[in-house]
Design an enzyme around this catalytic site. Structure first.
Site, short mmCIF file in Angstrom:
data_model
loop_
_atom_site.label_atom_id
_atom_site.label_comp_id
_atom_site.label_asym_id
_atom_site.label_seq_id
_atom_site.Cartn_x
_atom_site.Cartn_y
_atom_site.Cartn_z
CG ASN A 130 -92.35 -28.60 69.56
OD1 ASN A 130 -92.48 -27.99 68.51
ND2 ASN A 130 -92.56 -29.88 69.66
CD GLU A 161 -97.67 -33.72 60.14
OE1 GLU A 161 -97.91 -34.41 61.15
OE2 GLU A 161 -97.70 -34.17 58.99
CB CYS A 163 -96.11 -33.25 68.70
SG CYS A 163 -94.85 -33.66 67.48
CD GLU A 180 -94.55 -32.04 58.04
OE1 GLU A 180 -94.17 -32.37 59.18
OE2 GLU A 180 -94.51 -30.88 57.62
P1 NAD Z 1 -99.54 -22.78 67.76
O1 NAD Z 1 -100.62 -23.44 67.00
O2 NAD Z 1 -99.90 -21.80 68.79
O3 NAD Z 1 -98.54 -22.03 66.79
C1 NAD Z 1 -97.87 -22.67 65.73
C2 NAD Z 1 -97.51 -21.65 64.68
O4 NAD Z 1 -98.72 -21.17 64.07
C3 NAD Z 1 -96.78 -20.42 65.20
O5 NAD Z 1 -95.83 -20.02 64.26
C4 NAD Z 1 -97.90 -19.39 65.31
O6 NAD Z 1 -97.44 -18.08 65.24
C5 NAD Z 1 -98.74 -19.76 64.10
N1 NAD Z 1 -100.15 -19.34 64.15
C6 NAD Z 1 -100.94 -19.13 65.23
N2 NAD Z 1 -102.17 -18.73 64.84
C7 NAD Z 1 -102.16 -18.69 63.49
C8 NAD Z 1 -103.13 -18.36 62.50
N3 NAD Z 1 -104.37 -17.96 62.81
N4 NAD Z 1 -102.79 -18.45 61.21
C9 NAD Z 1 -101.55 -18.86 60.86
N5 NAD Z 1 -100.58 -19.16 61.74
C10 NAD Z 1 -100.88 -19.09 63.05
O7 NAD Z 1 -98.67 -23.97 68.37
P2 NAD Z 1 -97.42 -23.84 69.33
O8 NAD Z 1 -97.94 -23.50 70.70
O9 NAD Z 1 -96.38 -23.01 68.71
O10 NAD Z 1 -96.89 -25.35 69.32
C11 NAD Z 1 -97.36 -26.35 70.16
C12 NAD Z 1 -98.33 -27.25 69.43
O11 NAD Z 1 -97.70 -27.79 68.27
C13 NAD Z 1 -98.72 -28.45 70.24
O12 NAD Z 1 -100.11 -28.65 70.12
C14 NAD Z 1 -97.97 -29.61 69.60
O13 NAD Z 1 -98.55 -30.86 69.75
C15 NAD Z 1 -97.95 -29.18 68.18
N6 NAD Z 1 -96.88 -29.87 67.46
C16 NAD Z 1 -97.22 -30.82 66.55
C17 NAD Z 1 -96.21 -31.51 65.87
C18 NAD Z 1 -96.55 -32.57 64.86
O14 NAD Z 1 -95.67 -32.93 64.10
N7 NAD Z 1 -97.76 -33.07 64.81
C19 NAD Z 1 -94.88 -31.18 66.10
C20 NAD Z 1 -94.58 -30.20 67.03
C21 NAD Z 1 -95.59 -29.53 67.70
#
Ligand code: NAD
Length: 479
Positions: A150, A248, A282, A460
């Site tokens: 995002n 996060e 998020c 963080e």
């Molecule tokens: P996602 O969990 O699908 O992917 C995030 C990252 O993790 C990607 O690089 C993905 O390739 C990797 N990943 C996926 N499966 C994995 C595994 N088994 N092992 C290691 N890495 C793996 O999330 P997304 O769809 O990319 O992002 C959206 C989500 O992120 C939303 O839920 C949003 O709320 C959250 N988000 C949280 C914050 C925060 O600061 N809390 C900030 C931004 C986004």
């Protein structure tokens, strides 16, 4: 065009020579390919990081800081190029990438370049025992950083900068959905003089490349931002290996509006906190609770203001809301509108996919406001992560506090009121890692950033990040 991995200061193809298509969300076309990296690529990245570690961890703070400041400057100098890449990869409006994403990536490097020169440790004199204790804060070694789509470069650099400032070497993976700016960062680091191997960037799927990073026995800490389900899986994998973890995760943040707030300011900010970055932040306030006495007025004014938000091609100047990041994500968000209707929700505005002339296959959607009959319905409980907000009225502070806290998430909360005592009471009781009062997404990088409950573990930002990326060691000297 192909994106490559950045390992040991070189751009390289994946060992298996397997590739994944990368889509441009504004028109639905494949515009480049990225490595589908395997365990072997991660191993290569690890080895490169490991061999750089002894020298980098002994590099003076002044020198580390100087190099990181140069990275920060080069990101600024490449603002236009990076912003265009981010907009094309993610679908966000170009002006947003120029105003927020790329400047913040530069700030992340600048902030931690400066912070590391001020990072001190504690000492404790054991009075009456002729002893002094001090705490060494030593870098962990090779650490893994995994980020979502995002805010691609913004969140990627938010992890990498503190990790390398603290003297670690990094194996990092951006989201496979938005890999482009992470790819471009490699060149910038080389030009800035970051020694080979300090930062290694591997591209690929979460379930294979990401999983290989988390499973690697010698990658000792994982800093992850992404979905809660992924975070759970990572925690399960990493726990038996006793890795340090910073997670996060998702959010479902309340935006609580009292009648005594500064109405115009609230209205303007609420449009932004609902739909900025297509609602894919998020921290977006996706559940809006409005005090009953101003509910009808708010409904009219908010719907009016939202209807003026222009959805369009990310490069068009008048665009306020660009394309959603991917087709599956668009489908997921649209499906939530159907769920809302089935649950008795009333769509006050939007709810549909949009076709933009000349870009018919892009992933566009109207900003959507749903009036919900109950705070317990699915659209009010589950993270949608798109341009969809729910609204409902409340009658008392106690009632809204209970509804605000009755979700599994606890990332941020926004409160609109001019009553100081209420501000203090509510800020204390809201279950969230961050509470904004009369503002939204105002960030000071020194503050702790993160969530409670299913929104994550750890913080963080500022010295919290430097503490995460170091291992404290107590030394006790008797004299
Ligand atoms: P996602 O969990 O699908 O992917 C995030 C990252 O993790 C990607 O690089 C993905 O390739 C990797 N990943 C996926 N499966 C994995 C595994 N088994 N092992 C290691 N890495 C793996 O999330 P997304 O769809 O990319 O992002 C959206 C989500 O992120 C939303 O839920 C949003 O709320 C959250 N988000 C949280 C914050 C925060 O600061 N809390 C900030 C931004 C986004």
């Amino acid at each position: 065009m192909n994106i490559q991995n950045y390992i040991n200061g070189q751009y390289v193809n994946p060992i298996n020579n397997e590739w994944i298509d990368n889509y441009n969300p504004s028109n639905g076309e494949v515009y480049c390919q990225i490595p589908n990296s395997s365990k072997e690529d991660v191993e290569q990245a690890y080895k490169s990081a490991q061999s750089a570690f002894s020298k980098w961890s002994q590099t003076t703070l002044e020198e580390r800081s100087r190099i990181m400041l140069r990275v920060s400057e080069l990101i600024e100098e490449n603002l236009d190029r990076l912003a265009e890449a981010e907009s094309k990869d993610n679908g966000k409006p170009l002006w947003l990438a120029k105003a927020v994403d790329i400047p913040r990536a530069s700030s992340n490097f600048r902030f931690f370049a400066n912070a590391i020169t001020q990072f001190a440790s504690e000492s404790h004199e054991s009075v009456g025992q002729n002893a002094i204790n001090y705490t060494l804060r030593q870098p962990i070694g090779v650490v893994g950083c995994i980020s979502p789509w995002n805010l691609p470069l913004y969140l990627f650099s938010w992890k990498i900068a503190p990790a390398i400032a603290a003297g670690n070497c990094v194996v990092a993976k951006p989201s496979e959905v938005t890999p482009m700016t992470a790819y471009l960062l490699g060149d910038i680091c080389t030009e800035a003089g970051l020694p080979k191997g300090v930062l290694n960037i591997v591209h690929g799927l979460g379930t294979s490349t990401g999983q290989a990073i988390v499973e690697h026995p010698n990658i000792k800490a994982i800093s992850f931002t992404g979905g809660t389900a992924t975070g759970t899986h990572i925690a399960r994998t990493a726990a038996p290996m006793f890795k340090k973890l910073s997670l996060e995760l998702g959010g479902k943040n309340p935006n609580i509006i009292f009648a005594d707030c500064d109405y115009e300011d609230m209205l303007k900010t609420t449009v932004r906190s609902s739909f900025a970055n297509q609602g894919q932040i998020c921290l977006c306030g996706s559940r809006i609770f409005v005090e009953a006495s101003i509910y009808e007025q708010f409904k009219t004014d908010f719907t009016n203001a939202v209807s003026k938000q222009k959805v369009g091609h990310p490069l068009a100047e008048e665009t306020k809301i660009g394309a959603l990041v991917s087709k599956p994500h668009l489908e997921k968000v649209l499906n939530y509108v159907e769920i809302a209707k089935e649950e008795g929700g009333k769509v006050l505005h939007g709810g549909n996919q949009l076709t933009i002339e000349g870009h018919e296959n892009g992933y566009y959607m109207e900003p959507t406001i749903i009036e919900v009959p109950s705070d317990e319905c699915r659209v009010n409980q589950e993270e949608i992560f798109g341009p969809v907000v729910t609204i409902m009225p409340f009658n008392s502070e106690e009632e809204v506090l209970e509804m605000a806290n009755k979700v599994k998430y606890g990332l941020s909360a926004t409160l609109w009121t001019n009553d100081l005592k209420r501000t203090m009471r509510m800020s204390n009781k809201l279950q969230a890692g961050i509470v904004w009062v009369n503002t939204w997404l105002m960030r000071d990088l020194r503050t702790p950033f993160g969530g409670v409950k299913d929104s994550g573990v750890g913080r963080e930002g500022g010295f919290e990040a430097l503490r995460f990326f170091t291992e404290p060691k107590n030394v006790c000297i008797k004299y």
